[in-house]
Design a protein around this motif. Structure first.
Motif, PDB file in Angstrom:
ATOM      1  N   LEU A 207       6.203  -9.580   0.939  1.00  0.00           N
ATOM      2  CA  LEU A 207       4.890  -8.998   1.206  1.00  0.00           C
ATOM      3  C   LEU A 207       4.871  -7.487   0.998  1.00  0.00           C
ATOM      4  O   LEU A 207       3.806  -6.872   1.042  1.00  0.00           O
ATOM      5  CB  LEU A 207       4.469  -9.304   2.647  1.00  0.00           C
ATOM      6  N   HIS A 208       6.046  -6.911   0.777  1.00  0.00           N
ATOM      7  CA  HIS A 208       6.159  -5.448   0.731  1.00  0.00           C
ATOM      8  C   HIS A 208       5.229  -4.834  -0.305  1.00  0.00           C
ATOM      9  O   HIS A 208       4.525  -3.852  -0.023  1.00  0.00           O
ATOM     10  CB  HIS A 208       7.602  -5.038   0.441  1.00  0.00           C
ATOM     11  N   THR A 209       5.210  -5.379  -1.514  1.00  0.00           N
ATOM     12  CA  THR A 209       4.396  -4.817  -2.587  1.00  0.00           C
ATOM     13  C   THR A 209       2.926  -4.772  -2.198  1.00  0.00           C
ATOM     14  O   THR A 209       2.237  -3.771  -2.416  1.00  0.00           O
ATOM     15  CB  THR A 209       4.561  -5.641  -3.878  1.00  0.00           C
ATOM     16  N   TYR A 210       2.429  -5.841  -1.605  1.00  0.00           N
ATOM     17  CA  TYR A 210       1.019  -5.927  -1.249  1.00  0.00           C
ATOM     18  C   TYR A 210       0.687  -4.997  -0.081  1.00  0.00           C
ATOM     19  O   TYR A 210      -0.346  -4.316  -0.081  1.00  0.00           O
ATOM     20  CB  TYR A 210       0.662  -7.379  -0.918  1.00  0.00           C
ATOM     21  N   HIS A 211       1.563  -4.951   0.919  1.00  0.00           N
ATOM     22  CA  HIS A 211       1.345  -4.049   2.043  1.00  0.00           C
ATOM     23  C   HIS A 211       1.364  -2.603   1.578  1.00  0.00           C
ATOM     24  O   HIS A 211       0.546  -1.782   2.010  1.00  0.00           O
ATOM     25  CB  HIS A 211       2.428  -4.261   3.105  1.00  0.00           C
ATOM     26  N   TRP A 212       2.305  -2.294   0.711  1.00  0.00           N
ATOM     27  CA  TRP A 212       2.423  -0.916   0.226  1.00  0.00           C
ATOM     28  C   TRP A 212       1.181  -0.488  -0.538  1.00  0.00           C
ATOM     29  O   TRP A 212       0.683   0.624  -0.369  1.00  0.00           O
ATOM     30  CB  TRP A 212       3.656  -0.787  -0.676  1.00  0.00           C
ATOM     31  N   ARG A 213       0.648  -1.387  -1.376  1.00  0.00           N
ATOM     32  CA  ARG A 213      -0.513  -1.012  -2.179  1.00  0.00           C
ATOM     33  C   ARG A 213      -1.745  -0.796  -1.304  1.00  0.00           C
ATOM     34  O   ARG A 213      -2.517   0.141  -1.536  1.00  0.00           O
ATOM     35  CB  ARG A 213      -0.786  -2.069  -3.252  1.00  0.00           C
ATOM     36  N   ILE A 214      -1.943  -1.648  -0.316  1.00  0.00           N
ATOM     37  CA  ILE A 214      -3.084  -1.457   0.572  1.00  0.00           C
ATOM     38  C   ILE A 214      -2.935  -0.144   1.340  1.00  0.00           C
ATOM     39  O   ILE A 214      -3.891   0.643   1.459  1.00  0.00           O
ATOM     40  CB  ILE A 214      -3.214  -2.629   1.562  1.00  0.00           C
ATOM     41  N   ALA A 215      -1.733   0.124   1.861  1.00  0.00           N
ATOM     42  CA  ALA A 215      -1.489   1.370   2.600  1.00  0.00           C
ATOM     43  C   ALA A 215      -1.716   2.582   1.702  1.00  0.00           C
ATOM     44  O   ALA A 215      -2.276   3.603   2.131  1.00  0.00           O
ATOM     45  CB  ALA A 215      -0.062   1.371   3.145  1.00  0.00           C
TER      46      ALA A 215
END
Length: 278
Positions: free
Chosen positions: A236-244
């Motif tokens: 999930l890191h990629t998706y969390h990072w992009r939203i942040a």
């Protein structure tokens, strides 16, 4: 602005020739239309369409409305497509529903130098089909979503009634809306395009930063991907990072001179972000 390919075929030629090139003149005020028409007079594959100015989404949609080929490929007017791009992409897509290639970054005057250094043949690939789609999604960490390094099936675009929305970062929204409906994909480590760095480009303007409604749409798409492919933990890191990242940039946007917002509007953005589930 848009290419579509009438047939699927493999050839020993390095240059693909069986395509239609749709040039969309989006209400230009210079001699762009006459330049486009001059190419159409020389080559029957070139088709020119003139419309009132409506922006990049409107122009791409006009191209999609007139396209008749099996595949759809986009190219931004300020970037460069290498001559072997179409042949390589058509050969590589096989029976996959989405093909993604790599690209290089350079200044316009260094295109030829860049051409000699780029990867002209795939050295690795990621594929997903049916049950292996989840594995491919995890491995590729599909992020940017630019449309110009992908090859789409027009049949799927029309089946989904998919068009570009009148918003910033419209290409990323289009790409992900397409991605969540395909059942197979392929990514190759082939550098088929040169992304030309332009200091005064639209995407480099603070006004081009996505607003909260766009971020909400991407969150909803990410939710579909996460649930559909059962992503967990580090996946999930990629998706969390992009939203942040988007949230952080948006919160700063209102302070820039060209996109300045009064205090109460900036505060409203901060409160909205603070309460966001993501």
């Amino acid at each position: 602005d848009l290419h579509s390919f009438p047939t699927r075929r493999s050839s020993d030629l390095a240059i693909y020739t069986d395509f239609e090139l749709l040039l969309i003149d989006d209400g230009s005020k210079d001699n762009s239309l006459s330049v486009c028409e001059s190419y159409a007079q020389k080559d029957p594959r070139v088709k020119v369409f003139h419309k009132e100015n409506g922006g990049v989404s409107s122009a791409r949609n006009a191209g999609l409305d007139h396209a008749r080929g099996t595949y759809i490929s986009f190219i931004d007017s300020d970037d460069y497509m290498y001559p072997d791009n179409l042949q390589t992409m058509v050969d590589e897509i096989e029976d996959y529903e989405l093909l993604i290639c790599n690209y290089t970054r350079c200044e316009r005057e260094k295109i030829e130098e860049n051409n000699n250094q780029r990867k002209q043949r795939k050295t690795s690939e990621i594929t997903g089909r049916g049950e292996t789609m989840a594995q491919a999604i995890r491995k590729m960490k599909y992020k940017g979503g630019a449309v110009w390094n992908q090859l789409f099936l027009r049949e799927i675009i029309e089946k989904l009634h998919l068009r570009f929305e009148q918003t910033v970062m419209e290409d990323e929204l289009f790409s992900y809306q397409y991605l969540i409906h395909v059942t197979s994909l392929k990514q190759i480590d082939y550098e088929g395009l040169a992304y030309i760095y332009t200091p005064d480009s639209l995407s480099g303007n603070h006004k081009y930063i996505a607003e909260i409604d766009w971020i909400r749409k991407m969150e909803a798409i990410y939710d579909v991907i996460i649930e559909k492919y059962q992503l967990k933990g580090d996946e999930l890191h990629t998706y969390h990072w992009r939203i942040a990242n988007w949230m952080t940039i948006l919160s700063i946007k209102g302070y820039y001179r060209e996109s300045y917002k009064p205090y109460h509007e900036r505060l409203a953005v901060w409160k909205d972000i603070r309460n966001d589930e993501w």
